[in-house]
Scaffold this active site. Structure first.
Site, PDB file in Angstrom:
ATOM      1  N   HIS A   1       0.870  -1.179   0.000  1.00 21.54           N
ATOM      2  CA  HIS A   1       0.000   0.000   0.000  1.00 21.54           C
ATOM      3  C   HIS A   1       0.907   1.229   0.000  1.00 21.54           C
ATOM      4  O   HIS A   1       2.008   1.186   0.555  1.00 21.54           O
ATOM      5  CB  HIS A   1      -0.839  -0.051   1.283  1.00 21.54           C
ATOM      6  CG  HIS A   1      -1.926   0.968   1.378  1.00 21.54           C
ATOM      7  ND1 HIS A   1      -1.680   2.282   1.683  1.00 21.54           N
ATOM      8  CD2 HIS A   1      -3.268   0.871   1.233  1.00 21.54           C
ATOM      9  CE1 HIS A   1      -2.814   2.948   1.727  1.00 21.54           C
ATOM     10  NE2 HIS A   1      -3.803   2.109   1.455  1.00 21.54           N
TER      11      HIS A   1
ATOM     12  N   ASP B   1       3.137  -4.799   8.180  1.00 17.26           N
ATOM     13  CA  ASP B   1       1.906  -4.025   8.031  1.00 17.26           C
ATOM     14  C   ASP B   1       0.756  -5.030   8.120  1.00 17.26           C
ATOM     15  O   ASP B   1       0.508  -5.792   7.181  1.00 17.26           O
ATOM     16  CB  ASP B   1       1.941  -3.316   6.671  1.00 17.26           C
ATOM     17  CG  ASP B   1       0.620  -2.638   6.326  1.00 17.26           C
ATOM     18  OD1 ASP B   1      -0.370  -2.839   7.042  1.00 17.26           O
ATOM     19  OD2 ASP B   1       0.583  -1.923   5.307  1.00 17.26           O
TER      20      ASP B   1
ATOM     21  N   GLN C   1      -4.448  -5.430   6.918  1.00 22.65           N
ATOM     22  CA  GLN C   1      -5.481  -6.296   6.325  1.00 22.65           C
ATOM     23  C   GLN C   1      -5.586  -7.648   7.016  1.00 22.65           C
ATOM     24  O   GLN C   1      -6.485  -8.427   6.697  1.00 22.65           O
ATOM     25  CB  GLN C   1      -5.191  -6.514   4.830  1.00 22.65           C
ATOM     26  CG  GLN C   1      -5.352  -5.277   3.973  1.00 22.65           C
ATOM     27  CD  GLN C   1      -6.785  -4.741   3.962  1.00 22.65           C
ATOM     28  OE1 GLN C   1      -7.745  -5.460   4.239  1.00 22.65           O
ATOM     29  NE2 GLN C   1      -6.934  -3.465   3.646  1.00 22.65           N
TER      30      GLN C   1
ATOM     31  N   LYS D   1     -10.116  -0.795  10.561  1.00 24.96           N
ATOM     32  CA  LYS D   1     -10.267  -1.977   9.704  1.00 24.96           C
ATOM     33  C   LYS D   1     -10.601  -3.220  10.529  1.00 24.96           C
ATOM     34  O   LYS D   1     -10.717  -4.316  10.025  1.00 24.96           O
ATOM     35  CB  LYS D   1      -8.976  -2.217   8.914  1.00 24.96           C
ATOM     36  CG  LYS D   1      -8.724  -1.122   7.860  1.00 24.96           C
ATOM     37  CD  LYS D   1      -7.543  -1.467   6.998  1.00 24.96           C
ATOM     38  CE  LYS D   1      -6.974  -0.278   6.258  1.00 24.96           C
ATOM     39  NZ  LYS D   1      -7.765   0.157   5.122  1.00 24.96           N
TER      40      LYS D   1
ATOM     41  N   CYS E   1      -4.661   2.551  -3.787  1.00 22.27           N
ATOM     42  CA  CYS E   1      -3.402   3.017  -3.155  1.00 22.27           C
ATOM     43  C   CYS E   1      -2.261   2.042  -3.385  1.00 22.27           C
ATOM     44  O   CYS E   1      -1.395   1.866  -2.516  1.00 22.27           O
ATOM     45  CB  CYS E   1      -3.580   3.279  -1.655  1.00 22.27           C
ATOM     46  SG  CYS E   1      -4.768   4.557  -1.299  1.00 22.27           S
TER      47      CYS E   1
HETATM   48  N1  PLP Z   1      -1.595  -0.847   4.589  1.00 19.39           N
HETATM   49  C1  PLP Z   1      -2.547  -1.611   4.042  1.00 19.39           C
HETATM   50  C2  PLP Z   1      -2.224  -3.003   3.621  1.00 19.39           C
HETATM   51  C3  PLP Z   1      -3.840  -1.102   3.881  1.00 19.39           C
HETATM   52  O1  PLP Z   1      -4.789  -1.864   3.325  1.00 19.39           O
HETATM   53  C4  PLP Z   1      -4.120   0.219   4.308  1.00 19.39           C
HETATM   54  C5  PLP Z   1      -5.456   0.807   4.086  1.00 19.39           C
HETATM   55  O2  PLP Z   1      -6.170   0.454   3.172  1.00 19.39           O
HETATM   56  C6  PLP Z   1      -3.093   0.966   4.883  1.00 19.39           C
HETATM   57  C7  PLP Z   1      -1.848   0.402   5.008  1.00 19.39           C
HETATM   58  C8  PLP Z   1      -3.334   2.355   5.378  1.00 19.39           C
HETATM   59  O3  PLP Z   1      -4.189   2.334   6.457  1.00 19.39           O
HETATM   60  P1  PLP Z   1      -4.727   3.693   7.126  1.00 19.39           P
HETATM   61  O4  PLP Z   1      -5.274   4.505   5.986  1.00 19.39           O
HETATM   62  O5  PLP Z   1      -5.762   3.238   8.082  1.00 19.39           O
HETATM   63  O6  PLP Z   1      -3.563   4.351   7.769  1.00 19.39           O
END
Ligand code: PLP
Length: 402
Positions: free
Chosen positions: A119, A196, A199, A222, A360
């Site tokens: 992401h 990270d 998900q 999430k 993203c």
């Molecule tokens: N990393 C992953 C794998 C994500 O799916 C997301 C959000 O869709 C993020 C990071 C960013 O999360 P946040 O916008 O809650 O900071």
């Protein structure tokens, strides 16, 4: 095992919109009544600032805030609650580690390793820190199915790599990366790892000690919790060494005009009045997930994934992006001749909520040479009926557009 049909009754959004087919859970999840109630109760009965007041309300707010830290630590099997830092979400957590761990360590010519399926939140913070320190951003490729090339990963690991930052589950491809194996490979080369877990946190039990992970980040929203909340877990030795992230109230030990000394972890990283209501409520969201069981959630997602792939593959012109052997409840696809935004717009008019675009993850789109996909992502309250409605909805769009 829980019943998704019954569970829907615990989510007020489905009482307001009974026909809602909400398939955008990789973006954010809907909130159960218990979470909504917890936030309301906080504001109605316990609201005060934390760590400062000595009156009853202030003590209660502090107990809820610090109690949530304990709860999060138990959820992750962190050795100590002080290794849990509250952030505003995954993005904030990655930025904190990029600025406070990587920045001071990187020398010109050093490397940061990420994967090609990150992401943007787990890409740009590293890219920018590399730019500032004349370091190199190195990228682990993935294959056509969306599986990481572990051979390439091993070749990329070397002493110049100061950190490996990797998603557990790709928000676009649904790929579940073998993080335990990858962490072991990285550690064998002396490379610390950030995972990270944005998900994966609701469907995978994260035991940070068993994984031996150096840093782990996720977002509350999430995992059925409030927006603007998140966690950074870190190994104590790293967190202690790292300088503060932001400066201001709450994070100090002693201040004069000449000099400031900082509070110990975790408060060193939590400048200013935090999102107290959100943090207090996050504990309820974690209770909710544990009451369902992460293994049960994962099994439910597999059922929906299998049904969704079957249903969609019977539709002419469907192309899937992300067909890894280990895959979570996320389906990215396109339909020949139909723009993803058109598809999502028309489905939206039928109360079928899916996401269109690059999600993203522009480098994934570049890899497949497409501008975007539509993405259906499942959660606990989705049913096989939702999958049927998605299939019917897509078929209806095809009829309208052909
Ligand atoms: N990393 C992953 C794998 C994500 O799916 C997301 C959000 O869709 C993020 C990071 C960013 O999360 P946040 O916008 O809650 O900071």
């Amino acid at each position: 095992m829980f019943s998704p049909q019954q569970l829907r009754q615990s989510f007020p959004v489905f009482q307001h919109f009974p026909n809602l087919v909400y398939l955008d859970n990789a973006s954010t999840t809907q909130k159960p009544q218990v979470v909504i109630e917890a936030e309301r109760e906080y504001y109605e009965q316990h609201n005060a600032n934390v760590h400062r007041g000595i009156y009853r309300l202030a003590a209660e707010a502090t107990a809820l805030y610090e109690g949530s830290r304990e709860r999060c630590a138990r959820f992750l099997n962190a050795p100590q609650a002080k290794q849990v830092i509250f952030t505003s979400g995954t993005t904030d957590g990655v930025n904190l580690v990029a600025q406070c761990f990587a920045f001071p360590r990187l020398e010109p010519g050093d490397q940061v390793l990420i994967s090609a399926m990150e992401h943007h939140s787990n890409l740009i913070p590293w890219q920018q820190v590399c730019l500032a320190k004349k370091a190199e951003l190195k990228v682990i490729p993935f294959n056509q199915q969306g599986e990481l090339d572990l051979q390439a990963l091993q070749e990329l690991l070397n002493p110049k790599v100061k950190i490996l930052a990797l998603t557990h589950i790709s928000n676009t491809l649904g790929t579940i990366n073998p993080i335990a194996e990858i962490i072991a490979l990285a550690h064998a080369q002396g490379v610390p790892v950030l995972v990270d877990a944005a998900q994966s946190i609701s469907s995978h039990q994260m035991d940070v000690q068993a994984l031996d992970v150096d840093f782990l980040v996720f977002s509350g929203h999430k995992i059925f919790g409030p927006t603007g909340t998140g966690i950074l877990y870190g190994k104590e030795k790293w967190l202690k060494e790292m300088p503060p992230y932001r400066f201001g109230g709450e994070m100090i030990r002693d201040v004069t005009f000449a000099k400031t000394t900082f509070a110990p972890i975790p408060h060193k990283f939590e400048a200013g009045t935090p999102n107290i209501a959100g943090v207090a409520t996050l504990a309820t969201a974690l209770d909710f997930v544990e009451s369902l069981g992460q293994n049960n959630i994962a099994a439910h997602l597999q059922t929906l994934l299998a049904a969704g792939m079957e249903k969609l593959s019977s539709i002419p012109g469907v192309q899937f992006y992300g067909e890894a052997a280990q895959k979570s409840g996320i389906i990215s696809f396109t339909i020949d001749g139909i723009h993803p935004h058109d598809l999502a717009t028309i489905l939206g008019q039928q109360d079928i909520c899916i996401r269109a675009g690059h999600h993203c993850t522009q480098p994934i789109m570049d890899f497949y040479e497409i501008p975007g996909t539509v993405r259906a992502s499942f959660s606990v309250y989705n049913t096989l009926e939702d999958v049927t409605k998605l299939g019917e909805g897509v078929n209806n769009v095809l009829k309208v557009m052909s």
